[in-house]
Design a protein around this motif. Sequence first.
Motif: not given
Length: 242
Positions: A98-108
């Motif tokens: 799921e991290h790979l479909s998010l940008d940096e802010r989304g991952i954090v």
Amino acid sequence: MIALRESQRALFSIHDVMPGTMDDVGELLGLCRGHGVDKVTLLVVPGCKWQSADLRQLLTWQAMGCELAGHGWGHRCQSIRGLKHRLHSFLLSRDVAEHLSLDERGIVRLMSDCAQWFSCNGLGCPELYVPPAWAFGRVRHAMLTELPFSMIETLSGVRSIRQSRQQLLPLLGFEADTWARESALRSFNSLNRKAANLSKKPVRVAIHPQDHRLRLSQQLNETLGHPWKPVSYRQMMVDGTN
Ligand SMILES: [Zn+2]
């Protein structure tokens, strides 16, 4: 199988602990204990429909000495974007990275929600975070220091956020539900056993909830039966890898 040295240190983890896998996780913990493996880290997926009985079970396992770790949020991608993610999905992660479909802010934000879930449910904030399929994505170090986790595990090893240092550690896996995966994992494990013998670093033994019924179940049993010295992630970081 390439033999490993006796008393080699090993980090045992059971991935994908969620309401639907609790029975399998219980069976695997029994299997580990039967082989004398008394230090197991459970990788918990918070964003599921957790019932109070499941949460009580987590508390019981924690009281029995299992460390808990954060493992994503929903264990499902919202979308598969870009060639790199498509390849990762095909070869390794299917639709769980799921991290790979998010940008940096989304991952954090996802990691922060994950940490908060543990605290809100009386489980304490885990020290370790493992992204689903070990796929972390890109996040600047400065952003990670804002989060309560102190270690992140990826495919290559374990990273200490506070010490800003990555330890490369061999990894053994057993999630072989198809012939292709079995064959790939046999080669992968063989290479990692060689690396473990050469480096003398702790070996990561990563178990998924169905592994004791899949095509590498015998290799899993033999691996658990090796005379390891089980260590926790926390202890490994304190001791260093040498
Ligand atoms: Zn997972």
